[in-house]
Write a protein that holds these residues in place. Structure first.
Motif, PDB file in Angstrom:
ATOM      1  N   MET A 196       0.837  -1.175   0.000  1.00  0.00           N
ATOM      2  CA  MET A 196       0.000   0.000   0.000  1.00  0.00           C
ATOM      3  C   MET A 196       0.888   1.247   0.000  1.00  0.00           C
ATOM      4  N   SER A 197       0.394   2.280  -0.651  1.00  0.00           N
ATOM      5  CA  SER A 197       1.082   3.568  -0.654  1.00  0.00           C
ATOM      6  C   SER A 197       0.030   4.663  -0.758  1.00  0.00           C
ATOM      7  N   HIS A 198       0.339   5.801  -0.181  1.00  0.00           N
ATOM      8  CA  HIS A 198      -0.576   6.937  -0.324  1.00  0.00           C
ATOM      9  C   HIS A 198       0.227   8.230  -0.405  1.00  0.00           C
ATOM     10  N   SER A 199      -0.346   9.184  -1.107  1.00  0.00           N
ATOM     11  CA  SER A 199       0.268  10.499  -1.240  1.00  0.00           C
ATOM     12  C   SER A 199      -0.821  11.485  -1.608  1.00  0.00           C
ATOM     13  N   HIS A 200      -0.883  12.571  -0.881  1.00  0.00           N
ATOM     14  CA  HIS A 200      -1.867  13.629  -1.126  1.00  0.00           C
ATOM     15  C   HIS A 200      -3.278  13.040  -1.101  1.00  0.00           C
ATOM     16  N   LYS A 201      -3.971  12.949  -2.231  1.00  0.00           N
ATOM     17  CA  LYS A 201      -5.356  12.457  -2.270  1.00  0.00           C
ATOM     18  C   LYS A 201      -5.483  11.090  -2.940  1.00  0.00           C
ATOM     19  N   LEU A 202      -4.376  10.355  -3.026  1.00  0.00           N
ATOM     20  CA  LEU A 202      -4.380   9.099  -3.774  1.00  0.00           C
ATOM     21  C   LEU A 202      -3.840   7.958  -2.926  1.00  0.00           C
ATOM     22  N   VAL A 203      -4.470   6.799  -3.067  1.00  0.00           N
ATOM     23  CA  VAL A 203      -4.016   5.573  -2.413  1.00  0.00           C
ATOM     24  C   VAL A 203      -3.855   4.514  -3.487  1.00  0.00           C
ATOM     25  N   ALA A 204      -2.792   3.713  -3.390  1.00  0.00           N
ATOM     26  CA  ALA A 204      -2.576   2.610  -4.337  1.00  0.00           C
ATOM     27  C   ALA A 204      -2.340   1.327  -3.550  1.00  0.00           C
ATOM     28  N   PHE A 205      -2.916   0.244  -4.039  1.00  0.00           N
ATOM     29  CA  PHE A 205      -2.726  -1.077  -3.456  1.00  0.00           C
ATOM     30  C   PHE A 205      -2.211  -2.019  -4.532  1.00  0.00           C
ATOM     31  N   ALA A 206      -1.419  -2.986  -4.141  1.00  0.00           N
ATOM     32  CA  ALA A 206      -0.962  -4.029  -5.063  1.00  0.00           C
ATOM     33  C   ALA A 206      -1.087  -5.360  -4.327  1.00  0.00           C
ATOM     34  N   PHE A 207      -1.539  -6.378  -5.035  1.00  0.00           N
ATOM     35  CA  PHE A 207      -1.762  -7.692  -4.435  1.00  0.00           C
ATOM     36  C   PHE A 207      -1.126  -8.771  -5.286  1.00  0.00           C
ATOM     37  N   SER A 208      -0.641  -9.814  -4.641  1.00  0.00           N
ATOM     38  CA  SER A 208      -0.126 -10.985  -5.336  1.00  0.00           C
ATOM     39  C   SER A 208      -0.272 -12.198  -4.439  1.00  0.00           C
ATOM     40  N   ARG A 209      -0.583 -13.325  -5.047  1.00  0.00           N
ATOM     41  CA  ARG A 209      -0.664 -14.569  -4.284  1.00  0.00           C
ATOM     42  C   ARG A 209       0.698 -15.205  -4.090  1.00  0.00           C
ATOM     43  N   ASP A 210       1.580 -15.027  -5.076  1.00  0.00           N
ATOM     44  CA  ASP A 210       2.813 -15.793  -5.018  1.00  0.00           C
ATOM     45  C   ASP A 210       4.074 -15.039  -5.423  1.00  0.00           C
ATOM     46  N   ARG A 211       4.049 -13.747  -5.433  1.00  0.00           N
ATOM     47  CA  ARG A 211       5.222 -12.949  -5.769  1.00  0.00           C
ATOM     48  C   ARG A 211       5.414 -11.857  -4.720  1.00  0.00           C
ATOM     49  N   LEU A 212       6.680 -11.551  -4.445  1.00  0.00           N
ATOM     50  CA  LEU A 212       6.964 -10.378  -3.618  1.00  0.00           C
ATOM     51  C   LEU A 212       6.714  -9.156  -4.479  1.00  0.00           C
ATOM     52  N   LEU A 213       6.071  -8.159  -3.927  1.00  0.00           N
ATOM     53  CA  LEU A 213       5.863  -6.922  -4.676  1.00  0.00           C
ATOM     54  C   LEU A 213       5.760  -5.739  -3.743  1.00  0.00           C
ATOM     55  N   GLY A 214       5.965  -4.573  -4.326  1.00  0.00           N
ATOM     56  CA  GLY A 214       5.856  -3.323  -3.596  1.00  0.00           C
ATOM     57  C   GLY A 214       5.312  -2.261  -4.527  1.00  0.00           C
ATOM     58  N   VAL A 215       4.652  -1.274  -3.961  1.00  0.00           N
ATOM     59  CA  VAL A 215       4.067  -0.198  -4.763  1.00  0.00           C
ATOM     60  C   VAL A 215       4.350   1.135  -4.088  1.00  0.00           C
ATOM     61  N   ASP A 216       4.505   2.162  -4.898  1.00  0.00           N
ATOM     62  CA  ASP A 216       4.673   3.508  -4.356  1.00  0.00           C
ATOM     63  C   ASP A 216       4.018   4.508  -5.286  1.00  0.00           C
ATOM     64  N   LYS A 271      10.298  -1.513  -0.647  1.00  0.00           N
ATOM     65  CA  LYS A 271       9.102  -2.036   0.018  1.00  0.00           C
ATOM     66  C   LYS A 271       8.936  -3.515  -0.304  1.00  0.00           C
ATOM     67  N   ALA A 272       9.149  -3.884  -1.566  1.00  0.00           N
ATOM     68  CA  ALA A 272       8.984  -5.278  -1.986  1.00  0.00           C
ATOM     69  C   ALA A 272       9.979  -6.199  -1.295  1.00  0.00           C
ATOM     70  N   THR A 273      11.196  -5.733  -1.112  1.00  0.00           N
ATOM     71  CA  THR A 273      12.215  -6.566  -0.470  1.00  0.00           C
ATOM     72  C   THR A 273      12.009  -6.642   1.041  1.00  0.00           C
ATOM     73  N   GLY A 274      11.229  -5.724   1.587  1.00  0.00           N
ATOM     74  CA  GLY A 274      11.018  -5.677   3.029  1.00  0.00           C
ATOM     75  C   GLY A 274      12.098  -4.895   3.761  1.00  0.00           C
ATOM     76  N   GLU A 275      13.077  -4.391   3.023  1.00  0.00           N
ATOM     77  CA  GLU A 275      14.182  -3.659   3.644  1.00  0.00           C
ATOM     78  C   GLU A 275      13.828  -2.215   3.964  1.00  0.00           C
ATOM     79  N   GLY A 276      12.901  -1.661   3.217  1.00  0.00           N
ATOM     80  CA  GLY A 276      12.572  -0.258   3.411  1.00  0.00           C
ATOM     81  C   GLY A 276      13.808   0.610   3.247  1.00  0.00           C
ATOM     82  N   LEU A 277      13.802   1.729   3.904  1.00  0.00           N
ATOM     83  CA  LEU A 277      14.917   2.668   3.751  1.00  0.00           C
ATOM     84  C   LEU A 277      16.156   2.261   4.546  1.00  0.00           C
TER      85      LEU A 277
END
Length: 126
Positions: A1-21, A70-76
């Motif tokens: 999940m990511s959000h900025s200003h007036k927008l939110v984005a979600f990404a889903f997967s059953r079997d892959r690591l993923l991240g969204v911004d 975000k996808a790797t789980g490492e963050g900043l």
């Protein structure tokens, strides 16, 4: 999940690591200072652009990098200058320390007017 200003984005997967911004495009007076955290390849590429294209390029790069960490789980905790993106066939691959080239695909998108976005997907299950 990511959000900025007036927008939110979600990404889903059953079997892959993923991240969204997503990021709202806005003036950032310290943009050049923030680019010092980018890999030199990316920083130099942005600074070579005409000044009126640099803001979009900065946010495009930022969202790709943020989606990846975000996808790797490492963050900043992963330094943003430890890897860079290379454009390949409409998407980007990730190169850098501890990353096998080709494991990840990064796709940029425009989620709405005045926004930049990216999703990072691991090509194979970990």
């Amino acid at each position: 999940m990511s959000h900025s200003h007036k927008l939110v984005a979600f990404a889903f997967s059953r079997d892959r690591l993923l991240g969204v911004d997503v990021e709202h495009l806005r003036h950032i007076p310290e943009m050049e200072q923030l680019m010092s955290y980018f890999h030199p390849v990316e920083r130099e590429g942005i600074l070579r652009l005409p000044s009126d294209e640099q803001q979009q390029a900065f946010f495009d790069c930022w969202t790709r990098k943020e989606a990846f960490v975000k996808a790797t789980g490492e963050g900043l905790s992963r330094p943003l200058d430890s890897f860079f993106m290379e454009k390949q066939d409409g998407s980007f691959t990730v190169n850098g320390a501890g990353i096998r080239s080709g494991d990840w695909k990064i796709y940029g998108f425009t989620p709405g007017r005045g926004y930049a976005g990216a999703v990072a997907i691991r090509r194979e299950r970990p």
